[in-house]
Design an enzyme around this catalytic site. Structure first.
Site, PDB file in Angstrom:
ATOM      1  CB  CYS A   1      56.071  15.634  28.546  1.00  0.00           C
ATOM      2  SG  CYS A   1      56.162  14.036  27.725  1.00  0.00           S
TER       3      CYS A   1
ATOM      4  CD  GLU B   1      50.846   8.961  30.695  1.00  0.00           C
ATOM      5  OE1 GLU B   1      52.005   9.399  30.730  1.00  0.00           O
ATOM      6  OE2 GLU B   1      50.562   7.794  31.000  1.00  0.00           O
TER       7      GLU B   1
HETATM    8  P1  NAD Z   1      47.398  21.766  29.109  1.00  0.00           P
HETATM    9  O1  NAD Z   1      47.242  21.091  30.418  1.00  0.00           O
HETATM   10  O2  NAD Z   1      47.386  23.248  29.055  1.00  0.00           O
HETATM   11  O3  NAD Z   1      46.267  21.300  28.072  1.00  0.00           O
HETATM   12  C1  NAD Z   1      45.970  19.944  27.816  1.00  0.00           C
HETATM   13  C2  NAD Z   1      44.513  19.806  27.431  1.00  0.00           C
HETATM   14  O4  NAD Z   1      43.713  20.302  28.501  1.00  0.00           O
HETATM   15  C3  NAD Z   1      44.097  20.575  26.170  1.00  0.00           C
HETATM   16  O5  NAD Z   1      43.335  19.723  25.333  1.00  0.00           O
HETATM   17  C4  NAD Z   1      43.259  21.720  26.718  1.00  0.00           C
HETATM   18  O6  NAD Z   1      42.192  22.069  25.857  1.00  0.00           O
HETATM   19  C5  NAD Z   1      42.689  21.152  27.994  1.00  0.00           C
HETATM   20  N1  NAD Z   1      42.433  22.206  28.987  1.00  0.00           N
HETATM   21  C6  NAD Z   1      43.092  23.399  29.122  1.00  0.00           C
HETATM   22  N2  NAD Z   1      42.570  24.090  30.139  1.00  0.00           N
HETATM   23  C7  NAD Z   1      41.570  23.361  30.663  1.00  0.00           C
HETATM   24  C8  NAD Z   1      40.662  23.554  31.740  1.00  0.00           C
HETATM   25  N3  NAD Z   1      40.675  24.650  32.485  1.00  0.00           N
HETATM   26  N4  NAD Z   1      39.771  22.570  31.995  1.00  0.00           N
HETATM   27  C9  NAD Z   1      39.769  21.441  31.268  1.00  0.00           C
HETATM   28  N5  NAD Z   1      40.595  21.215  30.235  1.00  0.00           N
HETATM   29  C10 NAD Z   1      41.493  22.143  29.932  1.00  0.00           C
HETATM   30  O7  NAD Z   1      48.732  21.157  28.536  1.00  0.00           O
HETATM   31  P2  NAD Z   1      49.504  21.586  27.242  1.00  0.00           P
HETATM   32  O8  NAD Z   1      49.990  22.993  27.447  1.00  0.00           O
HETATM   33  O9  NAD Z   1      48.706  21.263  26.023  1.00  0.00           O
HETATM   34  O10 NAD Z   1      50.736  20.569  27.272  1.00  0.00           O
HETATM   35  C11 NAD Z   1      51.884  20.828  27.999  1.00  0.00           C
HETATM   36  C12 NAD Z   1      51.951  20.014  29.257  1.00  0.00           C
HETATM   37  O11 NAD Z   1      51.652  18.665  28.986  1.00  0.00           O
HETATM   38  C13 NAD Z   1      53.320  20.012  29.870  1.00  0.00           C
HETATM   39  O12 NAD Z   1      53.217  20.120  31.265  1.00  0.00           O
HETATM   40  C14 NAD Z   1      53.874  18.649  29.495  1.00  0.00           C
HETATM   41  O13 NAD Z   1      54.866  18.163  30.359  1.00  0.00           O
HETATM   42  C15 NAD Z   1      52.650  17.829  29.524  1.00  0.00           C
HETATM   43  N6  NAD Z   1      52.795  16.663  28.677  1.00  0.00           N
HETATM   44  C16 NAD Z   1      52.860  15.446  29.256  1.00  0.00           C
HETATM   45  C17 NAD Z   1      53.046  14.330  28.470  1.00  0.00           C
HETATM   46  C18 NAD Z   1      53.122  12.958  29.060  1.00  0.00           C
HETATM   47  O14 NAD Z   1      53.055  12.001  28.305  1.00  0.00           O
HETATM   48  N7  NAD Z   1      53.244  12.797  30.363  1.00  0.00           N
HETATM   49  C19 NAD Z   1      53.133  14.461  27.090  1.00  0.00           C
HETATM   50  C20 NAD Z   1      53.055  15.731  26.545  1.00  0.00           C
HETATM   51  C21 NAD Z   1      52.873  16.823  27.346  1.00  0.00           C
END
Ligand code: NAD
Length: 468
Positions: free
Chosen positions: A255, A221
């Site tokens: 998002c 997502e």
């Molecule tokens: P992110 O991708 O930075 O982090 C999400 C998760 O990934 C966190 O739990 C984090 O600990 C983990 N993570 C971070 N770096 C990692 C790595 N190198 N390896 C493995 N795991 C890692 O996202 P965010 O900043 O928390 O959220 C924002 C993004 O999420 C935006 O792009 C937004 O559009 C998207 N989003 C999508 C939805 C949806 O339903 N489609 C909902 C909310 C947010």
């Protein structure tokens, strides 16, 4: 020495995760999670645990994001999700009988949903409670064990999620693990039966490549630049109110927030004027003093947004306060299409306004970018509505609305292309965490001989049969 300490800590995390996953695999294989009674009981426990913690959940998201009460309460939407699962589970679990071809007679064919096993749920920080608990509802409903990793960036909510899971469930069934990138990476080393990830596209790629090592299916997502087209044939006040609300709730950190506006040139001045009036109506003269306007999650995200602002000219807002991580609702004109503002997902309270003369220009701009998570069109013109639906692709669409499609449980929610893989909410969540097993059953009382050797003469008969 320090290196040794770091290494031994990493290996302790890895061992802990391996241990949780191994216990969950054993528990899953015991069959304990499969019955409808067990699933319903766990959904009810989860429901009660969420209700018991309403105040703690609200406080945590406020501490993380300074969400107003009203917006913090969105997190409690998971209760409706749980109620829908409880109400419909018996129907969802029911095997579906399908027809069989005559040459298979006598046979019975069924599609039988079965749980996948041990699943991993990794969440983001922007709606930090519901975006891990909502997929968990699907995982429980479908009969799985689960390991949940909330986002470390929303640290207060992460604690509440972990506490809720630890005090509600046996860790051999559902467990939580808190932590940052190191923990995420350690979790991804483990083999799961499904990974459900919500977050950015860049990390989504890391998750998918880690999953590929074990051939683990993924639901991703993700995000993207969700465009919002504004035609001339609209109710201006209502359209702008819906746009402003969708863009600036949670200070733009949604998002499916409209990322940028594509406005018919003929109506642009009126749209900007209406945005000015609406912002004043919603957040007062100075949104910094409004109790209804949130803050940016972290210094890092604040700096990124301040930098993005350089991609256009702020004609509304533009004020910032680093100490408070405040960025005013900002409308940007004279947008540089090659700047990071228009190349990255904004994910903050900056709204670029781009004008178009012919709708084809707007469509071309949308098609020049990866497929977005959402697309919004404001127009009464049904021909234009159909054209946009047919000529663009996005995870979801609202006509004359923003964001609200996420609240319709009957609409599967997810992206397409770079905005994601897979869908959830309502029945779609149950489907995501189930395998639909095809089962063919036959009795012994009749065994048609047409497929057995010697084949002589049989091919002709089969050809005749198939032609009928
Ligand atoms: P992110 O991708 O930075 O982090 C999400 C998760 O990934 C966190 O739990 C984090 O600990 C983990 N993570 C971070 N770096 C990692 C790595 N190198 N390896 C493995 N795991 C890692 O996202 P965010 O900043 O928390 O959220 C924002 C993004 O999420 C935006 O792009 C937004 O559009 C998207 N989003 C999508 C939805 C949806 O339903 N489609 C909902 C909310 C947010």
């Amino acid at each position: 020495m320090v290196q040794f300490a770091v290494n031994s800590e990493a290996s302790a995390i890895q061992t802990k995760i391996e241990d949780i996953a191994q216990r969950q695999r054993v528990y899953f294989r015991s069959g304990a999670t499969r019955s409808i009674e067990f699933r319903l009981e766990q959904l009810k426990r989860l429901r009660q645990a969420v209700l018991d913690r309403e105040a703690a959940i609200m406080q945590a998201v406020q501490a993380d994001l300074r969400k107003p009460d009203f917006e913090a309460f969105f997190e409690m939407g998971v209760v409706q999700e749980i109620d829908a699962a409880i109400k419909n589970l018996r129907r969802w679990m029911k095997p579906k009988s399908v027809g069989t071809p005559p040459e298979q007679f006598p046979a019975k064919a069924q599609i039988v949903p079965e749980p996948l096993g041990v699943v991993l749920i990794i969440g983001p920080w922007n709606y930090p409670f519901q975006l891990v608990i909502s997929p968990l509802v699907g995982a429980i409903a479908a009969g799985n064990c689960a390991l949940v990793k909330p986002s470390e960036v929303a640290s207060h909510t992460s604690r509440v999620v972990a506490d809720l899971i630890e005090t509600t469930f046996d860790p051999q069934y559902i467990a939580a693990i808190e932590g940052g990138v190191d923990v995420s990476q350690a979790v991804l080393n483990e083999k799961f039966d499904h990974i459900f990830f919500t977050g950015g596209t860049a990390i989504g790629k890391i998750v998918m490549s880690a999953a590929a090592k074990h051939l683990t299916p993924v639901t991703l997502e993700l995000g993207g630049k969700s465009p919002c087209i504004v035609d001339t044939d609209i109710d201006l006040q209502t359209a702008v109110k819906r746009i402003v609300w969708g863009k600036f709730i949670n200070a733009g950190q949604t998002c499916i927030a409209p990322d940028y506006l594509l406005v018919d040139r003929r109506i642009k001045p009126q749209v900007i004027e209406a945005i000015t009036a609406t912002l004043r109506e919603l957040y007062g003269e100075d949104p910094a003093n409004s109790p209804d306007y949130g803050r940016i999650i972290s210094d890092r995200h604040y700096e990124r947004l301040v930098h993005l602002m350089q991609g256009g000219q702020a004609i509304l807002g533009g004020q910032t306060n680093r100490d408070d991580r405040y960025i005013a609702p900002t409308v940007l004109d004279s947008v540089n299409l090659d700047s990071p503002l228009m190349q990255e997902e904004i994910f903050g309270p900056l709204l670029p306004v781009i004008e178009y003369g012919d709708i084809q220009e707007a469509i071309d701009l949308i098609l020049s970018k990866p497929k977005p998570l959402a697309l919004y069109l404001f127009s009464r013109n049904s021909q234009l509505q159909q054209r946009i639906l047919q000529e663009t692709s996005s995870g979801g669409v609202c006509l004359n609305e923003t964001v609200m499609h996420v609240g319709v449980a009957q609409l599967p929610f997810g992206g397409v292309g770079e905005s994601g893989i897979g869908k959830y909410h309502g029945k779609a969540s149950f489907d995501t965490f189930s395998h639909y097993k095809s089962v063919l059953a036959k009795p012994f009382w009749l065994d048609l001989p047409w497929r057995y050797a010697p084949y002589e003469g049989k091919l002709e008969q089969i050809k005749k049969l198939l032609k009928k």
